[in-house]
Design a protein around this motif. Structure first.
Motif, PDB file in Angstrom:
ATOM      1  N   GLU A  37       0.858  -1.197   0.000  1.00 37.89           N
ATOM      2  CA  GLU A  37       0.000   0.000   0.000  1.00 37.89           C
ATOM      3  C   GLU A  37       0.888   1.238   0.000  1.00 37.89           C
ATOM      4  OE1 GLU A  37      -3.200   1.209  -0.269  1.00 37.89           O
ATOM      5  OE2 GLU A  37      -2.248   3.128   0.167  1.00 37.89           O
ATOM      6  N   ARG A 101     -14.630   5.677   5.675  1.00 39.15           N
ATOM      7  CA  ARG A 101     -13.985   4.679   4.813  1.00 39.15           C
ATOM      8  C   ARG A 101     -12.586   4.324   5.296  1.00 39.15           C
ATOM      9  NH1 ARG A 101     -13.463   6.109  -1.368  1.00 39.15           N
ATOM     10  NH2 ARG A 101     -13.069   8.047  -0.280  1.00 39.15           N
ATOM     11  N   ASN A 184     -18.005  16.725  -5.715  1.00 39.02           N
ATOM     12  CA  ASN A 184     -18.383  16.171  -4.434  1.00 39.02           C
ATOM     13  C   ASN A 184     -17.720  16.974  -3.311  1.00 39.02           C
ATOM     14  OD1 ASN A 184     -19.652  14.060  -2.994  1.00 39.02           O
ATOM     15  ND2 ASN A 184     -17.638  13.183  -2.632  1.00 39.02           N
TER      16      ASN A 184
END
Ligand SMILES: Cc1cc2nc3c(=O)[nH]c(=O)nc-3n(C[C@H](O)[C@H](O)[C@H](O)COP(=O)(O)OP(=O)(O)OC[C@H]3O[C@@H](n4cnc5c(N)ncnc54)[C@H](O)[C@@H]3O)c2cc1C
Length: 425
Positions: A37, A101, A184
């Motif tokens: 990651e 999230r 957004n």
């Protein structure tokens, strides 16, 4: 003799990557996983999302639901209002949870680690090399940006909508998502004095200039998001040209003349996200090649309006792990057969969900006439049509972990096909 091990490198530690690592450990087969990651873990960044019934079911199968639920808020309904504050629809959302999230990413990564996966943060994959020679020790190598080489037998691109693994699989694949025409924005703040907010539901306002949604948290704060139609995409320069106060004022202005608590909520809040382009990605022609495969947003990114991207990533994780368990061969000699089975069981469902999400995004951008038609039609439609039943193929589909998936995908004549996809052979 020791069983042959499958070494899986997963690029991306968002939702999809760690969910896959947990699912692969759950297969009980000798699979060694590493997640690479690029970023560092952070529980408290970014926005909240809602995992609907099907995503929650997938979380339960992974054994991660309880930990995620502790961090989230139950979402049982969605109330829709027009710009005059009249209720247009009241939709059942039971079984869903709303959660930050980044917390889901961290919880899944912690559980993947506990299941034996090596989760490496700050490990950005710069390039992928393949060695197709018979008996090659490292058929695939992920090369990190500091030059470190991580060899494996199978590499999974769970690296999001701007996936670089996708381009390695197929140079002609889409480079990123398509802009849906909506910007957004999101934030969180105290509940304004005098405002009572019914808990456990999204309140969604179709304002005249923009769409607004908010949700009460169990901490007594209110989360909110805005979709603002904009023909032009946001750029870094435009975004940073406004201070947080200026963004807030801009958002307040979007709801001038609308009847609802939008302006009061925004005025007292912190802005978490401003000027993010909302994108989706309709169809990726090639999902896998040789020992490389894609999952999550890297292969099908529905618009956020669909409320399904996270749930799709969780479903992918279960289906891909099941296919590697059941269809890759006794010694994992045929991963591409497993990838073909995974695609056969996923493609149609996810592409339908992306298309559905695109239509839903458009409903947030009507002109004055469109708004009046919507205000007249929506309450009528919700009386005449059972939307819960109509959407059941999305939210009520379940993956039966213990039953192998058909290698050629679901049989469409089976009664469960009405859910668009199912796991029974
Ligand atoms: C504003 C917004 C609202 C949303 N609301 C909802 C919702 O309500 N419900 C819902 O279900 N979904 C929602 N979604 C969609 C959902 O967030 C995504 O579908 C989901 O996060 C996809 O997960 P993923 O793991 O596939 O990709 P990502 O979460 O994007 O993770 C990809 C990871 O890969 C890493 N990475 C990328 N390149 C590399 C590299 N080269 N090397 C190493 N690591 C790399 C990235 O750092 C990232 O951590 C929303 C999305 C947005 C933008």
């Amino acid at each position: 003799m020791d069983p042959v091990q499958l070494r899986v490198v997963i690029v991306g530690g968002g939702v999809a990557g760690p969910a896959l690592a947990i699912a692969l450990a759950k297969t009980g087969r000798p699979i060694v996983t590493t997640i690479l990651e690029a970023t560092q873990p952070d529980h408290d960044i970014g926005t909240y999302f809602t995992l609907q019934d099907n995503g929650v079911a997938a979380l339960k199968t992974l054994g991660a639901y309880e930990a995620v639920a502790l961090e989230g808020y139950e979402t049982k309904r969605a109330l829709m209002y027009n710009d005059r504050g009249a209720v247009l629809a009241d939709i059942n959302f039971s079984g869903s949870i709303t959660v930050r999230r980044s917390r889901v990413n961290c919880i899944l990564s912690e559980q993947a680690t506990a299941a034996g996966c090596s989760v490496r943060y700050g490990a950005r994959v710069a390039r992928i090399e393949e060695d197709n020679r018979e008996g090659a020790v490292d058929p695939v190598v992920a090369v990190l940006d500091d030059g470190e080489r991580v060899g494996c037998d199978v590499l999974v691109g769970a690296d999001g909508i701007r996936s670089s693994v996708r381009a390695v699989i197929d140079a002609a694949a889409p480079k990123g998502g398509s802009y849906t025409g909506l910007l957004n924005h999101a934030g969180e703040g105290p509940v304004p004095a005098g405002l009572e907010i019914a808990p456990e539901r999204w309140h969604m306002f179709f304002g005249r200039q923009a769409f607004f949604l908010y949700h009460l948290t169990t901490r007594g704060t209110v989360l909110w998001g805005i979709n603002e139609p904009s023909a032009e995409m946001m750029t870094r320069e435009r975004r940073s040209a406004k201070t947080e106060d200026e963004w807030r004022e801009h958002f307040v202005g979007l709801f001038e003349g609308d009847n609802g608590p939008m302006q009061a909520i925004i005025r007292g809040s912190k802005v978490d996200l401003a000027g993010d382009n909302t994108c989706d990605m309709e169809s990726v022609g090639t999902w896998s090649r040789g020992r490389l495969v894609l999952m999550g947003d890297a292969v099908h990114a529905p618009s956020p309006t669909s409320g399904q991207g996270g749930s799709m990533a969780l479903e992918d994780a279960l289906v891909l792990a099941m296919c590697l368990r059941d269809h890759a061969g006794a010694n994992f000699e045929n991963p591409s057969r497993a990838f073909a089975a995974y695609e056969a069981n996923r493609r149609e469902r996810v592409e339908k969900i992306v298309a559905n999400g695109r239509k839903m995004s458009q409903s947030k951008m009507p002109g004055a006439i469109g708004r009046r038609i919507r205000d007249l039609m929506m309450p009528l439609l919700f009386k005449l049509v059972d939307f819960e039943k109509k959407g059941a193929w999305i939210t009520q589909a379940r993956i039966d972990w213990d039953t192998p998936l058909p290698v050629n995908g679901p049989c469409k004549s089976a009664p469960w096909w009405k859910f668009g996809w199912a796991s029974q052979a």
